[in-house]
Design a protein around this motif. Structure first.
Motif, PDB file in Angstrom:
ATOM      1  N   HIS A 350       0.836  -1.212   0.000  1.00 46.23           N
ATOM      2  CA  HIS A 350       0.000   0.000   0.000  1.00 46.23           C
ATOM      3  C   HIS A 350       0.867   1.256   0.000  1.00 46.23           C
ATOM      4  O   HIS A 350       0.464   2.285  -0.550  1.00 46.23           O
ATOM      5  CB  HIS A 350      -0.921   0.010   1.218  1.00 46.23           C
ATOM      6  CG  HIS A 350      -1.779  -1.210   1.315  1.00 46.23           C
ATOM      7  ND1 HIS A 350      -2.774  -1.503   0.397  1.00 46.23           N
ATOM      8  CD2 HIS A 350      -1.788  -2.238   2.205  1.00 46.23           C
ATOM      9  CE1 HIS A 350      -3.361  -2.640   0.717  1.00 46.23           C
ATOM     10  NE2 HIS A 350      -2.775  -3.116   1.808  1.00 46.23           N
ATOM     11  N   THR A 351       2.039   1.174   0.603  1.00 50.81           N
ATOM     12  CA  THR A 351       2.913   2.341   0.721  1.00 50.81           C
ATOM     13  C   THR A 351       3.791   2.533  -0.508  1.00 50.81           C
ATOM     14  O   THR A 351       3.922   3.639  -1.017  1.00 50.81           O
ATOM     15  CB  THR A 351       3.824   2.201   1.967  1.00 50.81           C
ATOM     16  OG1 THR A 351       3.020   1.925   3.094  1.00 50.81           O
ATOM     17  CG2 THR A 351       4.621   3.468   2.202  1.00 50.81           C
ATOM     18  N   GLU A 352       4.405   1.455  -0.975  1.00 51.26           N
ATOM     19  CA  GLU A 352       5.289   1.499  -2.145  1.00 51.26           C
ATOM     20  C   GLU A 352       4.888   0.374  -3.109  1.00 51.26           C
ATOM     21  O   GLU A 352       5.542  -0.664  -3.176  1.00 51.26           O
ATOM     22  CB  GLU A 352       6.753   1.344  -1.715  1.00 51.26           C
ATOM     23  CG  GLU A 352       7.323   2.523  -0.967  1.00 51.26           C
ATOM     24  CD  GLU A 352       7.425   3.782  -1.839  1.00 51.26           C
ATOM     25  OE1 GLU A 352       7.338   3.661  -3.083  1.00 51.26           O
ATOM     26  OE2 GLU A 352       7.587   4.873  -1.264  1.00 51.26           O
ATOM     27  N   PRO A 353       3.813   0.572  -3.865  1.00 51.67           N
ATOM     28  CA  PRO A 353       3.305  -0.510  -4.728  1.00 51.67           C
ATOM     29  C   PRO A 353       4.290  -0.973  -5.795  1.00 51.67           C
ATOM     30  O   PRO A 353       4.341  -2.155  -6.113  1.00 51.67           O
ATOM     31  CB  PRO A 353       2.051   0.101  -5.354  1.00 51.67           C
ATOM     32  CG  PRO A 353       2.201   1.576  -5.180  1.00 51.67           C
ATOM     33  CD  PRO A 353       2.981   1.781  -3.941  1.00 51.67           C
ATOM     34  N   VAL A 354       5.085  -0.054  -6.359  1.00 50.44           N
ATOM     35  CA  VAL A 354       6.037  -0.441  -7.410  1.00 50.44           C
ATOM     36  C   VAL A 354       7.072  -1.405  -6.854  1.00 50.44           C
ATOM     37  O   VAL A 354       7.368  -2.460  -7.442  1.00 50.44           O
ATOM     38  CB  VAL A 354       6.737   0.804  -8.009  1.00 50.44           C
ATOM     39  CG1 VAL A 354       7.830   0.372  -8.993  1.00 50.44           C
ATOM     40  CG2 VAL A 354       5.727   1.697  -8.706  1.00 50.44           C
ATOM     41  N   LEU A 355       7.616  -1.062  -5.698  1.00 47.55           N
ATOM     42  CA  LEU A 355       8.626  -1.912  -5.068  1.00 47.55           C
ATOM     43  C   LEU A 355       8.031  -3.260  -4.662  1.00 47.55           C
ATOM     44  O   LEU A 355       8.643  -4.312  -4.863  1.00 47.55           O
ATOM     45  CB  LEU A 355       9.191  -1.193  -3.839  1.00 47.55           C
ATOM     46  CG  LEU A 355      10.637  -1.501  -3.436  1.00 47.55           C
ATOM     47  CD1 LEU A 355      11.589  -1.179  -4.574  1.00 47.55           C
ATOM     48  CD2 LEU A 355      11.015  -0.703  -2.200  1.00 47.55           C
ATOM     49  N   ALA A 356       6.831  -3.226  -4.103  1.00 46.84           N
ATOM     50  CA  ALA A 356       6.180  -4.460  -3.642  1.00 46.84           C
ATOM     51  C   ALA A 356       5.821  -5.373  -4.812  1.00 46.84           C
ATOM     52  O   ALA A 356       6.003  -6.597  -4.728  1.00 46.84           O
ATOM     53  CB  ALA A 356       4.929  -4.120  -2.838  1.00 46.84           C
ATOM     54  N   VAL A 357       5.317  -4.809  -5.889  1.00 48.48           N
ATOM     55  CA  VAL A 357       4.970  -5.609  -7.067  1.00 48.48           C
ATOM     56  C   VAL A 357       6.227  -6.233  -7.668  1.00 48.48           C
ATOM     57  O   VAL A 357       6.226  -7.402  -8.083  1.00 48.48           O
ATOM     58  CB  VAL A 357       4.233  -4.742  -8.114  1.00 48.48           C
ATOM     59  CG1 VAL A 357       4.151  -5.473  -9.460  1.00 48.48           C
ATOM     60  CG2 VAL A 357       2.837  -4.396  -7.622  1.00 48.48           C
ATOM     61  N   SER A 362       9.234 -11.043  -8.659  1.00 47.10           N
ATOM     62  CA  SER A 362      10.547 -11.695  -8.530  1.00 47.10           C
ATOM     63  C   SER A 362      10.429 -12.995  -7.748  1.00 47.10           C
ATOM     64  O   SER A 362      11.031 -14.015  -8.117  1.00 47.10           O
ATOM     65  CB  SER A 362      11.528 -10.747  -7.834  1.00 47.10           C
ATOM     66  OG  SER A 362      11.735  -9.570  -8.580  1.00 47.10           O
ATOM     67  N   LEU A 363       9.661 -12.990  -6.671  1.00 42.96           N
ATOM     68  CA  LEU A 363       9.469 -14.205  -5.876  1.00 42.96           C
ATOM     69  C   LEU A 363       8.704 -15.263  -6.667  1.00 42.96           C
ATOM     70  O   LEU A 363       9.022 -16.461  -6.591  1.00 42.96           O
ATOM     71  CB  LEU A 363       8.724 -13.868  -4.583  1.00 42.96           C
ATOM     72  CG  LEU A 363       9.524 -13.066  -3.543  1.00 42.96           C
ATOM     73  CD1 LEU A 363       8.607 -12.488  -2.476  1.00 42.96           C
ATOM     74  CD2 LEU A 363      10.602 -13.938  -2.904  1.00 42.96           C
ATOM     75  N   MET A 414       3.204  -8.205   2.479  1.00 46.55           N
ATOM     76  CA  MET A 414       3.199  -6.932   1.750  1.00 46.55           C
ATOM     77  C   MET A 414       1.802  -6.490   1.352  1.00 46.55           C
ATOM     78  O   MET A 414       1.456  -5.304   1.463  1.00 46.55           O
ATOM     79  CB  MET A 414       4.084  -7.039   0.499  1.00 46.55           C
ATOM     80  CG  MET A 414       5.569  -7.134   0.780  1.00 46.55           C
ATOM     81  SD  MET A 414       6.592  -6.982  -0.709  1.00 46.55           S
ATOM     82  CE  MET A 414       6.045  -8.399  -1.676  1.00 46.55           C
ATOM     83  N   PHE A 415       0.969  -7.430   0.895  1.00 42.19           N
ATOM     84  CA  PHE A 415      -0.324  -7.048   0.314  1.00 42.19           C
ATOM     85  C   PHE A 415      -1.536  -7.356   1.194  1.00 42.19           C
ATOM     86  O   PHE A 415      -2.597  -6.760   1.010  1.00 42.19           O
ATOM     87  CB  PHE A 415      -0.490  -7.743  -1.044  1.00 42.19           C
ATOM     88  CG  PHE A 415       0.488  -7.277  -2.078  1.00 42.19           C
ATOM     89  CD1 PHE A 415       0.286  -6.073  -2.749  1.00 42.19           C
ATOM     90  CD2 PHE A 415       1.616  -8.020  -2.375  1.00 42.19           C
ATOM     91  CE1 PHE A 415       1.185  -5.632  -3.705  1.00 42.19           C
ATOM     92  CE2 PHE A 415       2.524  -7.594  -3.329  1.00 42.19           C
ATOM     93  CZ  PHE A 415       2.309  -6.395  -3.993  1.00 42.19           C
ATOM     94  N   PHE A 416      -1.396  -8.268   2.130  1.00 42.50           N
ATOM     95  CA  PHE A 416      -2.529  -8.633   2.979  1.00 42.50           C
ATOM     96  C   PHE A 416      -2.119  -8.634   4.448  1.00 42.50           C
ATOM     97  O   PHE A 416      -2.216  -9.657   5.137  1.00 42.50           O
ATOM     98  CB  PHE A 416      -3.070 -10.014   2.578  1.00 42.50           C
ATOM     99  CG  PHE A 416      -3.384 -10.128   1.120  1.00 42.50           C
ATOM    100  CD1 PHE A 416      -4.532  -9.566   0.592  1.00 42.50           C
ATOM    101  CD2 PHE A 416      -2.514 -10.799   0.259  1.00 42.50           C
ATOM    102  CE1 PHE A 416      -4.821  -9.669  -0.755  1.00 42.50           C
ATOM    103  CE2 PHE A 416      -2.784 -10.907  -1.085  1.00 42.50           C
ATOM    104  CZ  PHE A 416      -3.948 -10.334  -1.606  1.00 42.50           C
TER     105      PHE A 416
END
Length: 459
Positions: A350-357, A362-363, A414-416
């Motif tokens: 929610h804070t840094e969507p580009v980095l999290a996506v 990658s995972l 990260m997302f949930f």
């Protein structure tokens, strides 16, 4: 050899930038030098260097793996501004040592002689012993440096003893003369023992279980950018050297060592994936993940064919890109939270969507999910090995399925999240966002259109 010289001179320039108190420019010097080296790697080798062909040959395969290593190192240099922000007093030394280590990797891509192999391994490794301890006030970093040095010296002893036995039996250090001797003397005990000792030493360098015991502590204790370098560039260099010496030098005695590698693959995949599940720290989990990938890559030794080198390069590039993608996310979280537990990632989506996506894709690529480069890499290697080693491929598939469980722990955090732990207003730098987008596009593009990999690297 032109590329090696350019990278070496770049390392010298980056080092002396620190001497003249211009350390902040070392990163830019490194980026410029790497871009020049990448361009030169596409050019025909100078006639002058042909006199060194018996020791060093920068052929098509060496050029391919050199290009991959330079691209990954370039990405790390782009990330260095933020990652090394607390090393301002000695940034130039860190960049220079990374480049010196890359020089060792280039030597390993091009060696034609066991002396050159040994030099490449040492040039690759010695800067890493220093880099692992770059966080001078952190006891974990100090431990990582000492442990890596001591275990590395032990493995070097195995390598040298193996080289001595191979030379004593074959009478030559030349890779192709050793190849000819092995074909003509398949039952020579001294030669076989030398090959097995060298196998053990290079299994250590690639962190293949049970020779992996150093890697979780070293990867966790080292500065995170250095950890990425060890997980990617160092692994590319060491594994290609491992692949080259076993499949060229020791082809004649394949039956003596191939089953040993099969056993090591089973141990690696079982141990690394089970230990990965047991971790509560994301960085340490990724260390065990890195060990597990050596098990998948090692299947390349089974069912060798004309595409084996290409499949190896593709997998290593896909794996290295994914490693950079998830670890750059970890670097940012670590800087803000001073920790790398799973809970530290809570709410990052929610804070840094580009980095999290980027981290999520990658995972998923590491896990081998379809439409990613990691899937195509695993598919190619598994398809190659399935006829000769169906049981090992089954073990690898089960290992991949198991790995999804611990990769999903970061994605879920990260997302949930149950509760977001990000309360900062600090935003990721533009450089990080650009690198993140590049990695996402690359992982998906070569996952869907794998031929792009060959086109981009001049194959």
């Amino acid at each position: 050899m032109s590329v090696l010289i350019i990278v070496f001179l770049t390392a010298i320039a980056a080092l002396f930038a620190g001497v003249f108190e211009k350390g902040k420019f070392s990163r830019y010097i490194g980026i410029l030098g790497l871009l020049i080296a990448f361009y030169v790697s596409y050019l025909t080798e100078c006639e002058f260097f042909k006199q060194y062909l018996s020791m060093f040959e920068f052929g098509a395969n060496a050029a391919l793996f050199t290009k991959i290593s330079i691209v990954i190192t370039l990405l790390l240099f782009f990330l260095g501004g933020f990652a090394f922000s607390n090393h301002r007093s000695h940034q130039s030394e860190l960049y220079a040592l990374m480049l010196f280590s890359l020089c060792g990797g280039i030597v390993l891509f091009s060696f034609q002689n066991l002396v050159t192999l040994f030099l490449g391994v040492e040039i690759l490794s010695i800067p890493l012993y220093v880099l692992a301890g770059a966080n001078k006030t952190d006891l974990r970093s100090n431990e990582a440096s000492i442990k890596y040095f001591l275990m590395g010296a032990f493995a070097t002893g195995f390598l040298l003893l193996g080289i001595a036995l191979v030379y004593g039996s074959s009478g030559s250090f030349d890779l192709y003369k050793i190849h000819e001797f092995g074909i003509a003397n398949t039952k020579d005990l001294m030669f076989t023992m030398g090959a097995i000792l060298m196998l053990c030493a290079l299994a250590f360098k690639t962190s293949m279980a049970p020779f992996h015991m150093w890697s979780p502590d070293v990867y966790q204790g080292s500065p995170s950018l250095i950890t990425i370098f060890m997980m990617s560039v160092v692994k590319i260099s060491a594994f290609y050297a491992f692949f080259k010496i076993m499949t060229i030098g020791f082809t004649g005695i394949t039956g003596e060592w191939i089953n040993i590698i099969g056993v090591l693959i089973i141990i690696t995949l079982f141990l690394a994936n089970v230990m990965g599940l047991a971790q509560s720290n994301a960085k340490r989990m990724l260390a065990y993940s890195s060990v597990s990938h050596v098990g998948y890559i090692a299947l390349i030794f089974f069912g060798m064919n004309s595409l084996s080198v290409y499949n190896l390069a593709f997998y290593l590039f896909a794996y290295s890109l994914a490693t950079v993608g998830v670890m750059m996310c970890l670097i940012w979280v670590e800087k803000l939270k001073r920790e790398t537990s799973y809970s530290a990632f809570s709410g990052l989506g929610h804070t840094e969507p580009v980095l999290a996506v980027t981290a999520a894709i990658s995972l998923l690529s590491m896990a081998g999910i379809p439409l990613t480069a990691g899937f195509m890499g695993k598919f190619a290697i598994f398809a190659q090995a399935i006829e000769k080693a169906p049981f090992l491929v089954l073990v690898a598939v089960l290992g991949s399925a198991l790995s999804i469980a611990y990769y999903l722990r970061i994605i879920m955090a990260m997302f949930f999240p149950k509760e977001s732990s990000f309360k900062t207003t600090e935003k990721v730098t533009l450089t990080y966002n650009i690198v993140a987008v590049f990695i996402v596009v690359a992982l998906i593009a070569i996952g869907i259109f794998p031929d792009l990999f060959a086109k981009q690297f001049g194959l």
